[in-house]
Design an enzyme around this catalytic site. Sequence first.
Site, short mmCIF file in Angstrom:
data_model
loop_
_atom_site.label_atom_id
_atom_site.label_comp_id
_atom_site.label_asym_id
_atom_site.label_seq_id
_atom_site.Cartn_x
_atom_site.Cartn_y
_atom_site.Cartn_z
N ALA A 107 9.85 -0.42 4.98
CA ALA A 107 9.68 0.49 3.83
C ALA A 107 8.42 1.35 3.58
O ALA A 107 8.47 2.04 2.77
CB ALA A 107 9.91 -0.32 2.50
N GLY A 108 7.66 1.12 4.60
CA GLY A 108 6.28 2.05 4.70
C GLY A 108 5.35 1.48 3.61
O GLY A 108 4.36 2.43 3.37
N GLY A 111 3.65 -1.50 4.22
CA GLY A 111 2.91 -2.45 4.94
C GLY A 111 3.10 -3.82 4.57
O GLY A 111 2.08 -4.68 4.63
N GLY A 112 4.12 -4.13 3.99
CA GLY A 112 4.42 -5.69 3.77
C GLY A 112 4.23 -6.74 4.95
O GLY A 112 3.29 -7.58 4.53
N GLY A 113 4.83 -6.49 6.10
CA GLY A 113 4.49 -7.48 6.98
C GLY A 113 3.07 -7.50 7.48
O GLY A 113 2.34 -8.60 7.45
N PRO A 119 9.55 -4.40 -0.43
CA PRO A 119 10.94 -4.00 0.52
C PRO A 119 10.46 -4.02 1.87
O PRO A 119 9.39 -3.62 2.36
CB PRO A 119 11.27 -2.68 0.23
CG PRO A 119 10.70 -2.71 -1.11
CD PRO A 119 9.70 -3.44 -1.26
N SER A 166 0.49 -6.87 5.35
CA SER A 166 -0.09 -7.46 4.27
C SER A 166 -0.04 -9.04 4.26
O SER A 166 -1.12 -9.59 4.23
CB SER A 166 0.21 -7.12 3.03
OG SER A 166 -0.51 -7.51 1.72
N LYS A 174 0.98 -1.14 -0.08
CA LYS A 174 -0.09 0.02 0.03
C LYS A 174 0.96 1.18 -0.06
O LYS A 174 1.88 1.37 0.49
CB LYS A 174 -0.98 -0.04 1.42
CG LYS A 174 -0.34 0.04 2.54
CD LYS A 174 0.21 1.10 3.12
CE LYS A 174 0.92 1.36 4.40
NZ LYS A 174 1.91 2.20 4.80
N ASP A 227 -2.40 -1.62 10.87
CA ASP A 227 -2.71 -1.65 9.18
C ASP A 227 -3.15 -2.83 9.08
O ASP A 227 -3.59 -3.03 7.93
CB ASP A 227 -1.09 -1.46 8.50
CG ASP A 227 -0.68 0.06 8.60
OD1 ASP A 227 -1.34 0.70 9.35
OD2 ASP A 227 0.46 0.39 8.32
#
Length: 286
Positions: A99-100, A102-104, A96, A106, A12, A137
């Site tokens: 990285a801002g 929201g990977g984790g 990444p 998501s 995101k 998030d």
Amino acid sequence: MTLFLSSATPAKVNLFLKVTARRPDGFHELETLFYPVPEVCDTLTIELGTPGIKLSCNVPGVPLDEHNLVWRAAEMFASAAKITPEWNIHLEKRIPVAAGLGGGSSDAAAVLRLLNSHYNKLSFQELAKYAVKLGADVPFFLSPVPAVAYGIGDKLAPIPDKICKLPMVLINPLFPVSAKWAYTNLETERIGEAPGVMEKMLEALCRGDMESIAGLMHNDLEFALFKKFPLLGIIRDEMLKHSALHPMVSGSGSTVFSLCRTGRDADNLAAAMRKRFPEFPVFVVN
Ligand code: ATP
């Protein structure tokens, strides 16, 4: 026969992020606009049948134990749904880290969604209740459509109108920023409401008016980040030389992204950034 559950987990960006209040418990109240970017995603695969929770990942350094949100989401689901886990989870990371984007969060939401679609034990509301315990998030990623978020980012108002696809370019400078650092270093005088701006942003999104959207984009967290990490300013200035509309940090950084007038502009901007910063991942949404 071995059963696999699999899902892409989108990133995101925050088109708008206003910190409206600092709460006594240390959390921050936000008004933010989440925009999903499925073009940048991880892939999560759960193999059923091996006792316990096991996690593997293609990227070295990503934790493979309870420090990974994927692992914690799986454990939380097992306990909430009263199921003995037998999940061998593989995470293929392309988003990444820190990285801002929201990977984790998501990835964690994908675990909850996939396991619940298989076992069918919890309502969507129950899933959302567990999601917020994993991170502010995570509820957004349970159903990742453009949404305005309030509270700590967990109270969601999906944007009802069909909004246009936004051409954009994202570039990650390959250093992590902890969200904690970004919030701790937010200048107190920035905290406060921005009355009416979100309404204008939603109108501009519905009109597909890229110039107005870009003019309304804002991130309270980025000022401290630009001061601390001069490379972010160098990236922003380079983007501006190639018709970027409003290069901005996403969330708590370190990714810088910019809207573009057209998909072709986005392709050109991405090509220019790849040439100037060949070592950094550049993603294009066109
Ligand atoms: P947000 O935008 O939600 O603040 P982020 O994109 O900046 O998050 P993440 O990539 O989620 O940050 O990673 C933040 C930290 O969480 C990292 O230090 C990492 O070690 C840890 N982490 C836990 N689970 C994961 C995961 N599934 N993928 C990546 N990092 C994870």
